[in-house]
Design a protein around this motif. Structure first.
Motif, mmCIF file in Angstrom:
data_model
loop_
_atom_site.group_PDB
_atom_site.id
_atom_site.type_symbol
_atom_site.label_atom_id
_atom_site.label_comp_id
_atom_site.label_asym_id
_atom_site.label_seq_id
_atom_site.Cartn_x
_atom_site.Cartn_y
_atom_site.Cartn_z
ATOM 1 N N ASN A 191 0.829 -1.213 0.000
ATOM 2 C CA ASN A 191 0.000 0.000 0.000
ATOM 3 C C ASN A 191 0.864 1.265 0.000
ATOM 4 O O ASN A 191 0.500 2.274 -0.599
ATOM 5 C CB ASN A 191 -0.956 0.007 1.188
ATOM 6 C CG ASN A 191 -2.277 -0.646 0.834
ATOM 7 O OD1 ASN A 191 -2.333 -1.474 -0.070
ATOM 8 N ND2 ASN A 191 -3.350 -0.268 1.520
ATOM 9 N N ASN A 220 0.626 4.028 -2.664
ATOM 10 C CA ASN A 220 0.365 5.381 -2.159
ATOM 11 C C ASN A 220 1.295 6.392 -2.833
ATOM 12 O O ASN A 220 0.851 7.451 -3.278
ATOM 13 C CB ASN A 220 0.591 5.404 -0.643
ATOM 14 C CG ASN A 220 0.463 6.794 -0.050
ATOM 15 O OD1 ASN A 220 -0.642 7.277 0.154
ATOM 16 N ND2 ASN A 220 1.586 7.462 0.205
ATOM 17 N N LYS A 242 -9.452 12.881 -8.909
ATOM 18 C CA LYS A 242 -9.719 11.540 -8.366
ATOM 19 C C LYS A 242 -9.281 10.519 -9.408
ATOM 20 O O LYS A 242 -9.189 10.832 -10.601
ATOM 21 C CB LYS A 242 -11.201 11.375 -8.030
ATOM 22 C CG LYS A 242 -12.101 11.627 -9.185
ATOM 23 C CD LYS A 242 -13.562 11.528 -8.820
ATOM 24 C CE LYS A 242 -14.336 11.799 -10.099
ATOM 25 N NZ LYS A 242 -15.711 11.938 -10.031
ATOM 26 N N GLU A 289 -8.626 -1.903 2.191
ATOM 27 C CA GLU A 289 -9.323 -0.712 2.718
ATOM 28 C C GLU A 289 -8.953 -0.463 4.179
ATOM 29 O O GLU A 289 -8.790 0.667 4.602
ATOM 30 C CB GLU A 289 -10.852 -0.855 2.630
ATOM 31 C CG GLU A 289 -11.410 -0.788 1.218
ATOM 32 C CD GLU A 289 -11.848 -2.146 0.741
ATOM 33 O OE1 GLU A 289 -11.228 -3.158 1.146
ATOM 34 O OE2 GLU A 289 -12.806 -2.198 -0.062
ATOM 35 N N GLY A 315 -5.533 0.983 4.312
ATOM 36 C CA GLY A 315 -5.623 2.370 3.836
ATOM 37 C C GLY A 315 -4.296 2.873 3.274
ATOM 38 O O GLY A 315 -3.325 2.119 3.147
ATOM 39 N N LYS A 323 -7.385 9.221 0.266
ATOM 40 C CA LYS A 323 -8.680 8.901 0.871
ATOM 41 C C LYS A 323 -9.422 7.961 -0.075
ATOM 42 O O LYS A 323 -9.466 8.215 -1.296
ATOM 43 C CB LYS A 323 -9.463 10.198 1.061
ATOM 44 C CG LYS A 323 -10.744 10.018 1.798
ATOM 45 C CD LYS A 323 -11.392 11.367 2.064
ATOM 46 C CE LYS A 323 -12.883 11.189 1.966
ATOM 47 N NZ LYS A 323 -13.579 12.416 1.674
ATOM 48 N N ILE A 324 -9.968 6.884 0.479
ATOM 49 C CA ILE A 324 -10.786 5.992 -0.347
ATOM 50 C C ILE A 324 -12.192 6.576 -0.372
ATOM 51 O O ILE A 324 -12.915 6.524 0.631
ATOM 52 C CB ILE A 324 -10.791 4.548 0.217
ATOM 53 C CG1 ILE A 324 -9.359 3.995 0.259
ATOM 54 C CG2 ILE A 324 -11.696 3.655 -0.610
ATOM 55 C CD1 ILE A 324 -9.205 2.658 0.973
ATOM 56 N N LYS A 366 -14.644 5.615 -2.283
ATOM 57 C CA LYS A 366 -15.662 4.596 -2.477
ATOM 58 C C LYS A 366 -15.006 3.290 -2.940
ATOM 59 O O LYS A 366 -14.052 3.328 -3.712
ATOM 60 C CB LYS A 366 -16.590 5.113 -3.587
ATOM 61 C CG LYS A 366 -17.822 4.334 -3.819
ATOM 62 C CD LYS A 366 -18.610 5.000 -4.952
ATOM 63 C CE LYS A 366 -19.613 4.015 -5.445
ATOM 64 N NZ LYS A 366 -20.923 4.146 -5.187
ATOM 65 N N THR A 367 -15.501 2.171 -2.444
ATOM 66 C CA THR A 367 -15.100 0.896 -3.045
ATOM 67 C C THR A 367 -16.079 0.643 -4.190
ATOM 68 O O THR A 367 -17.267 0.400 -3.967
ATOM 69 C CB THR A 367 -15.165 -0.246 -2.004
ATOM 70 O OG1 THR A 367 -14.250 0.068 -0.954
ATOM 71 C CG2 THR A 367 -14.783 -1.586 -2.621
ATOM 72 N N LYS A 419 -10.263 -5.727 -7.039
ATOM 73 C CA LYS A 419 -10.799 -4.643 -6.203
ATOM 74 C C LYS A 419 -10.629 -3.354 -6.967
ATOM 75 O O LYS A 419 -9.597 -3.114 -7.585
ATOM 76 C CB LYS A 419 -10.038 -4.601 -4.876
ATOM 77 C CG LYS A 419 -10.510 -3.552 -3.973
ATOM 78 C CD LYS A 419 -10.939 -3.951 -2.590
ATOM 79 C CE LYS A 419 -11.835 -5.037 -2.240
ATOM 80 N NZ LYS A 419 -12.046 -5.308 -0.866
ATOM 81 N N LEU A 469 -11.044 0.818 -6.337
ATOM 82 C CA LEU A 469 -11.237 1.884 -5.346
ATOM 83 C C LEU A 469 -11.175 3.239 -6.029
ATOM 84 O O LEU A 469 -10.294 3.469 -6.867
ATOM 85 C CB LEU A 469 -10.121 1.838 -4.291
ATOM 86 C CG LEU A 469 -9.909 0.518 -3.537
ATOM 87 C CD1 LEU A 469 -8.639 0.590 -2.698
ATOM 88 C CD2 LEU A 469 -11.117 0.215 -2.645
ATOM 89 N N LEU A 496 -10.184 6.933 -5.538
ATOM 90 C CA LEU A 496 -9.264 7.577 -4.600
ATOM 91 C C LEU A 496 -9.117 9.070 -4.888
ATOM 92 O O LEU A 496 -9.171 9.500 -6.036
ATOM 93 C CB LEU A 496 -7.869 6.932 -4.726
ATOM 94 C CG LEU A 496 -7.786 5.430 -4.450
ATOM 95 C CD1 LEU A 496 -6.448 4.873 -4.907
ATOM 96 C CD2 LEU A 496 -8.008 5.140 -2.975
#
Ligand SMILES: C[S@@+](CC[C@H](N)C(=O)[O-])C[C@H]1O[C@@H](n2cnc3c(N)ncnc32)[C@H](O)[C@@H]1O
Length: 287
Positions: A194, A198, A210, A234, A237, A242-243, A245-246, A280, A282, A284
């Protein structure tokens, strides 16, 4: 030699994609199947013969896997329209592109499901051999909605990639990491993966509000435990992200009968293949 792939006759593949793969593979068909590519202990950047072998051993069954996820994420529940992409052009970063499998999957989806957008794809791939195949895609592809606009020969773990801002200036809407998270995850903790994501996604978000991150994987667990990582992502993180929404979470097993009929692939299973799909997505933004 019979040059027509049964998948084209059955409408499961198209001529454009078939032609690109054929050119990339330099006439290696199922009769010349070698196999056993992932039997080594380390997971590395492929070069030379391994690239052609990868194309033959994995691409035909990664295509339906990736298509399945793209369809779910892009046109959920067969809605014919995407919720997440407002602009007519979608800038995509395809990380660990290999032989342009994600662009090939887009070429098979269109025009079946996707009508309105232009997909401008930047590939990130460390291998010389795969970058040559990506150039074959650029020279051969006839689908005008799907374009590789930039091929970056970068190692994703290289600080130059993460710290250099120029590759990110286009402003991406969608980052797709297909079957390549093991390359990042091998020998690392889920937290560290992550952290790596990131760092480069923060650069991406410097140039767009986004971004959608889509991770696609199969069931290969020998290098990195993907299902556990995806279930924890999630919760772990990201330091700077900032997530919002999944968007999608997929853990299923799908039957792709037509893999058996592909001109390039030879499966050890008789008529069908039922791979696991772990994915997955996301949405972001910067914190
Ligand atoms: C299993 S392949 C996936 C290729 C393609 N996305 C697909 O789904 O078929 C993994 C890819 O990641 C590349 N790769 C491995 N380590 C990498 C690194 N550190 N930086 C960039 N690419 C890397 C490999 O060369 C290979 O093309």
């Amino acid at each position: 030699m019979d040059m027509i792939c049964r998948n084209i006759i059955n409408g499961l593949c198209n001529k454009n994609v078939h032609n690109i793969i054929e050119k990339m593979g330099q006439n290696r068909f199922r009769e010349n199947f070698v196999g056993g590519l992932f039997s080594g202990l380390t997971y590395s950047v492929f070069e030379g013969e391994d690239c052609i072998q990868y194309l033959q051993e994995y691409v035909p069954f990664h295509l339906p896997q990736i298509e399945y996820v793209l369809r779910e994420v892009y046109v959920p529940e067969g809605m014919g329209e995407s919720r997440y992409f407002a602009n007519p052009t979608i800038n995509i970063m395809d990380v660990g592109s290999g032989p342009a499998t994600v662009p090939l999957a887009f070429c098979r989806l269109i025009p079946k499901y996707i009508h309105k957008h232009r997909f401008k794809i930047t590939t990130v791939e460390a291998s010389e051999g795969f970058n040559n195949m990506i150039n074959v895609f650029k020279a051969t592809n006839t689908n005008e909605s799907v374009e590789i606009v930039n091929n970056l020969k970068y190692n994703i773990l290289d600080d130059n990639f993460i710290n250099d801002e120029s590759p990110f200036k286009i402003g991406y809407n969608w980052i797709i990491i297909a079957n390549s998270i093991s390359a990042i995850g091998q020998g690392r903790s889920n937290h560290d993966v992550n952290k790596i994501l990131n760092n480069f996604i923060s650069n991406v978000l410097y140039y767009s509000d986004k971004v959608l991150l889509t991770i696609i994987e199969g069931s290969l667990k020998q290098y990195f435990d993907i299902p556990t990582y995806l279930s924890e992502i999630e919760k772990i993180g990201f330091d700077d992200l900032k997530i919002m929404k999944t968007v999608s979470s997929i853990d299923c097993q799908e039957e792709f009968q037509y893999i058996a009929y592909c001109k390039f692939y030879k499966t050890k299973y008789p008529d069908y293949y039922k791979p696991h799909i772990n994915s997955k997505s996301l949405l972001l933004e910067l914190k």
